[in-house]
Design an enzyme around this catalytic site. Structure first.
Site, short mmCIF file in Angstrom:
data_model
loop_
_atom_site.label_atom_id
_atom_site.label_comp_id
_atom_site.label_asym_id
_atom_site.label_seq_id
_atom_site.Cartn_x
_atom_site.Cartn_y
_atom_site.Cartn_z
CD GLU A 129 3.20 -4.66 -1.34
OE1 GLU A 129 3.24 -5.90 -1.41
OE2 GLU A 129 4.24 -3.97 -1.34
CG ASN A 130 -0.10 2.61 2.89
OD1 ASN A 130 0.59 2.90 3.87
ND2 ASN A 130 -0.85 3.48 2.26
CB ALA A 131 5.05 2.93 3.73
CB SER A 132 0.98 2.54 7.12
OG SER A 132 0.34 2.25 8.33
CE1 TYR A 133 3.96 -3.67 3.40
CE2 TYR A 133 3.99 -5.83 4.39
CZ TYR A 133 4.26 -5.00 3.33
OH TYR A 133 4.82 -5.52 2.20
CB CYS A 164 -8.55 -12.83 -0.42
SG CYS A 164 -7.62 -11.30 -0.67
CD GLU A 193 -6.55 -12.59 -4.28
OE1 GLU A 193 -5.91 -13.66 -4.28
OE2 GLU A 193 -6.05 -11.51 -3.86
CG ASN A 215 -0.56 -6.93 -5.04
OD1 ASN A 215 -0.50 -6.97 -6.27
ND2 ASN A 215 0.50 -7.13 -4.27
#
Length: 160
Positions: free
Chosen positions: A64-68, A115, A75, A62
């Site tokens: 992630e990014n600060a901009s959810y 997913c 997956e 996975n």
């Protein structure tokens, strides 16, 4: 009106050691992928490994990014990479390991809804089930013969 009953058949192993050796090896690849997770916001890291028909193994973690919600699950990272790099090669099996960095996760953690839908797309596209094995950091491992066990009323291209 009529009611229908939908059932899923899953196999639960008490631990990794109960799995066949080839599945243990795939789970270990998922563990290695999990170590590459970029998850500073959720502190929840996931690794996935996919065995292809040509015996190649594709992994993902996975990101992630600060901009959810701009990040991507392990997956989907793995399955999209497999689809892009090995188009037309059947995906046979996926191993998933997930856990929190804040506590020990010993319950099996299945793929999220997005997913499941993405895996279903490839299962329908290749007209072949994808076996799924998933677990937390330790403990029981769940096997599903097909994504259809986890998403029985799949939305696919036949509706479009």
């Amino acid at each position: 009106m009529k009611e229908i009953k939908i059932e899923s058949l899953l196999t639960v192993y008490d631990n990794l050691e109960e799995l066949p050796n080839d599945v243990i090896a795939l789970m270990k690849k998922a563990m290695e992928a999990r170590d590459k997770s970029y998850s500073p916001y959720s502190n929840f890291s996931v690794g996935a490994a996919i065995l292809l028909e040509n015996n190649k193994i594709v992994t993902g973690s996975n990101q992630e990014n600060a901009s959810y919600p701009s990040g991507l699950c392990a997956e989907r990272t793995a399955i999209f990479y497999a689809g892009a790099q090995y188009p037309g090669v059947t995906m046979l099996r996926m191993a998933i390991i997930a856990g929190s960095r804040n506590k020990t996760t010993d319950a099996p953690i299945p793929p999220c809804g997005a997913c499941r839908q993405s895996i279903a797309e490839y299962e329908v596209k290749q007209d072949h089930p994808i076996e799924l094995f998933f677990m937390g950091e330790k403990g029981k491992v769940v096997k599903s013969h097909s994504l259809a066990n986890l998403l029985p009323l799949v939305f696919d291209k036949s509706f479009l």
